[in-house]
Design a protein around this motif. Structure first.
Motif, mmCIF file in Angstrom:
data_model
loop_
_atom_site.group_PDB
_atom_site.id
_atom_site.type_symbol
_atom_site.label_atom_id
_atom_site.label_comp_id
_atom_site.label_asym_id
_atom_site.label_seq_id
_atom_site.Cartn_x
_atom_site.Cartn_y
_atom_site.Cartn_z
ATOM 1 N N SER A 1 -9.066 3.187 1.810
ATOM 2 C CA SER A 1 -8.420 3.723 0.608
ATOM 3 C C SER A 1 -8.946 5.116 0.302
ATOM 4 O O SER A 1 -8.198 6.002 -0.130
ATOM 5 C CB SER A 1 -8.667 2.816 -0.590
ATOM 6 O OG SER A 1 -8.195 1.532 -0.321
ATOM 7 N N ALA B 1 -4.114 2.873 -2.147
ATOM 8 C CA ALA B 1 -4.118 1.484 -1.711
ATOM 9 C C ALA B 1 -4.133 1.405 -0.200
ATOM 10 O O ALA B 1 -3.648 2.301 0.484
ATOM 11 C CB ALA B 1 -2.901 0.761 -2.251
ATOM 12 N N CYS B 2 -4.700 0.331 0.286
ATOM 13 C CA CYS B 2 -4.717 0.093 1.721
ATOM 14 C C CYS B 2 -4.898 -1.405 1.948
ATOM 15 O O CYS B 2 -5.458 -2.106 1.100
ATOM 16 C CB CYS B 2 -5.845 0.868 2.386
ATOM 17 S SG CYS B 2 -5.563 1.068 4.131
ATOM 18 N N SER B 3 -4.428 -1.875 3.081
ATOM 19 C CA SER B 3 -4.621 -3.281 3.401
ATOM 20 C C SER B 3 -5.716 -3.400 4.453
ATOM 21 O O SER B 3 -6.052 -2.422 5.119
ATOM 22 C CB SER B 3 -3.321 -3.890 3.905
ATOM 23 O OG SER B 3 -2.909 -3.209 5.055
ATOM 24 N N ALA C 1 0.832 -1.203 0.000
ATOM 25 C CA ALA C 1 0.000 0.000 0.000
ATOM 26 C C ALA C 1 0.870 1.257 0.000
ATOM 27 O O ALA C 1 0.630 2.186 -0.771
ATOM 28 C CB ALA C 1 -0.917 -0.020 1.219
ATOM 29 N N ASP D 1 -5.604 -1.060 7.407
ATOM 30 C CA ASP D 1 -4.204 -0.645 7.484
ATOM 31 C C ASP D 1 -3.433 -1.442 8.538
ATOM 32 O O ASP D 1 -3.074 -0.909 9.596
ATOM 33 C CB ASP D 1 -4.136 0.867 7.786
ATOM 34 C CG ASP D 1 -2.748 1.427 7.538
ATOM 35 O OD1 ASP D 1 -1.941 0.729 6.904
ATOM 36 O OD2 ASP D 1 -2.487 2.555 7.969
#
Lengths: 245, 323
Positions: free
Chosen positions: A221, A159-161, A136, A172
């Motif tokens: 995101s 992007a992000c997790s 990310a 995140d």
């Protein structure tokens, strides 16, 4: 991990965040003068640097040139001292190659490559310190660098997790949460249209929960987009002051 | 190596300027560019530093790991150098493109540390023949704007200064088996003395003169340069000629004399500043702790702190060239 609860009864995570909360993001554009575009980002303790060269003539074999669009070339590397245990090689291992391919896929979806046929765009990202969510951080840094280079894009790529613990989706993930071994989802989103540029999930997760995790990642995101947008606006403002406008 | 293409006219302009002691960016032949030094940049290392010298940008991380001493030196630890020329410096370094330069720089670093005085390796030994600290010094080249060697040596010195190694004790029980105990206090650590760690000064021969701290453009005009690693006491630990051209012995001595003259005469103010320029390129050292490229709250410590912390020559330095 025994004795470590990732989400307390009060709804706080190990580092004191709420389930949907991001880590602090700080970013700067235009860190290097010699490259066409560059950016540096810190997401919590994860630090990444992205540099963009191009669009320029194809380097190396001409056969790689695409007649109708630009070739996006990505290299991911992470500094030997970036992880807890020292790495032997900064790039060229399996994980780096995979990461490079994913980045390439992500940015081919976002950059208007058809505007630059038979040319090449290089995106090099470098992780200086890894504390979870490196993919990310790399995508976010690369977005800023591509914007800094003035390459036309459909939209930001943010992007992000996200993960899933005890019936709750966490946004995140930090290194501790990643290492605990639950399901992990990496998402790259084009926020304006809500289109997904990359989606990847590891480990197992029940189908019923997928929507919840996906929704958490998408919301995170969009939050990232708000921060990046502010960074870009501030950068443009500073640059225009320097130009005397 | 990263290079620029110059036309014949541009080269003539630079060479003639150097002959008149005036360089393209307004410096004299013995002036360094501004140096920025930051330490404690990467928190999961034992020590780290980032140095910016003009457009040259170097990040160094030092990691201390436990290993076994080398057979020929059973009661000493050792240093391992690795230089990563990342693609962000120049696209030529993509893939394996930067490996040659990286190996060359790493070998030079091995050479300048290959003496007893640079660093007290005995303090890195935990138990002879069995355990010692290995310091992995990893150099990351982020941007390349000329004079790599000098910038890297400053960054390595600053990172070693910043390195904190946890204190360990060896416990031995009756049966003779040894146990290593790590101190509970995270602040209980050893620091290395970097007083005798040398810095590299690269003297670039351009035309009939030589310059220090050459930019990429000036490096393109120079056929050969002399790399000297010198400590703040004036001890030379390594000399190397680099570049494809040749140097006549006279000019080598002239360059060295220049260095030595500056190093030995401490009393004269004028020379002191020259010495400072030679031993450690100061000009302006911004010393910042814990703030990388993020929004910058740059705190310049007092000059005295900066010097004592980086073990700069103990003279009142003229920090601004020309002042």
């Amino acid at each position: 991990m025994a004795g470590l609860e990732l989400l307390s009864d009060q709804g706080y995570r190990v580092d004191g965040r709420r389930a949907g909360e991001l880590r602090k993001i700080q970013a700067r554009m235009g860190v290097f003068a010699q490259a066409d575009g560059s950016a540096y980002i810190e997401q919590g303790n994860t630090k990444a640097l992205a540099v963009v060269y191009g669009p320029h003539e194809i380097r190396g074999s001409r056969a790689r040139a695409l007649p109708d669009r630009a070739l996006v070339n990505c290299q991911y590397s992470s500094a030997t001292f970036s992880t807890g245990e020292r790495k032997r090689r900064p790039h060229g291992d399996r994980k780096s190659c995979e990461m490079g391919l994913q980045l390439r896929q992500t940015f081919e979806a976002a950059i208007l490559t058809q505007l630059h046929p038979r040319s090449q765009i290089d995106i090099y990202v470098q992780v200086l310190q890894a504390d979870g969510g490196t993919y990310a951080a790399c995508v976010n840094a690369a977005t800023l660098a591509v914007l800094d280079a003035g390459i036309p894009m459909r939209d930001f790529v943010c992007a992000c997790s996200a993960g899933f613990v005890d019936g709750t989706a966490l946004a995140d993930l930090s290194h501790v949460e990643e290492a605990a071994g639950g399901p992990q989802l990496a998402l790259a989103l084009l926020p304006a249209s809500g289109q997904i540029a990359l989606l990847e999930m590891d480990a197992r997760l029940h189908e019923d929960h997928l929507e919840q995790v996906l929704e958490a990642a998408a919301r995170a995101s969009r939050d990232v987009h708000t921060v990046l947008d502010r960074v870009v606006r501030q950068h443009v403002q500073e640059a225009s002051v320097l130009l005397g406008d | 190596m990263a290079s620029v293409a110059l036309s014949e006219a541009e080269k003539v302009y630079i060479v003639h300027g150097v002959q008149e002691d005036l360089r393209v960016d307004g410096r004299g032949c013995e002036d360094y560019r501004c140096v920025e030094v930051e330490t404690d940049v990467v928190s999961n290392t034992s020590g780290s530093a980032r140095v910016k010298l003009g457009h040259t940008d170097i990040l160094v991380g030092v990691k201390a790991e436990m290993g076994t001493p080398k057979l020929e030196k059973p009661n000493e630890g050792y240093l391992e150098f690795f230089v990563d020329c990342s693609a962000s410096a120049t696209p030529e370094f993509e893939g394996r493109g930067g490996d040659d330069l990286g190996t060359e720089i790493a070998n030079t670093l091995y050479r300048i540390f290959n003496n007893k005085s640079s660093i007290d390796l005995k303090s890195l030994c935990i138990s002879p023949r069995e355990h010692c600290w290995v310091l992995y010094v990893d150099v990351l080249l982020l941007e390349c704007g000329g004079n790599l060697f000098d910038a890297i040596s400053v960054a390595v010195k600053a990172a070693l200064f910043n390195t904190r190694i946890p204190r360990v004790r060896v416990l031995e029980d009756e049966e003779g088996s040894k146990d290593i105990e790590l101190s509970d206090d995270p602040y209980d650590c050893i620091q290395l003395s970097v007083e005798n760690v040398p810095c590299i000064v690269t003297l670039c021969k351009i035309g009939y003169r030589h310059v220090v701290d050459a930019t990429l453009q000036e490096e393109a005009c120079s056929l050969a340069s002399l790399l000297v690693s010198v400590t703040s006491k004036g001890v030379v630990t390594c000399i190397r000629k680099v570049g494809k051209g040749s140097l006549d012995p006279e000019s080598i001595f002239e360059m060295l004399e220049h260095l030595c003259m500056a190093v030995t005469s401490k009393t004269l103010f004028r020379l002191a500043s020259a010495w400072a320029r030679c031993c450690m390129p100061p000009c302006r050292v911004f010393y910042t702790r814990r703030r990388a490229w993020g929004p910058r709250d740059r705190k310049s410590d007092s000059w005295a702190d900066v010097h004592s912390s980086l073990q700069l020559p103990n003279v009142r330095l003229l920090l601004f060239p020309g002042s």
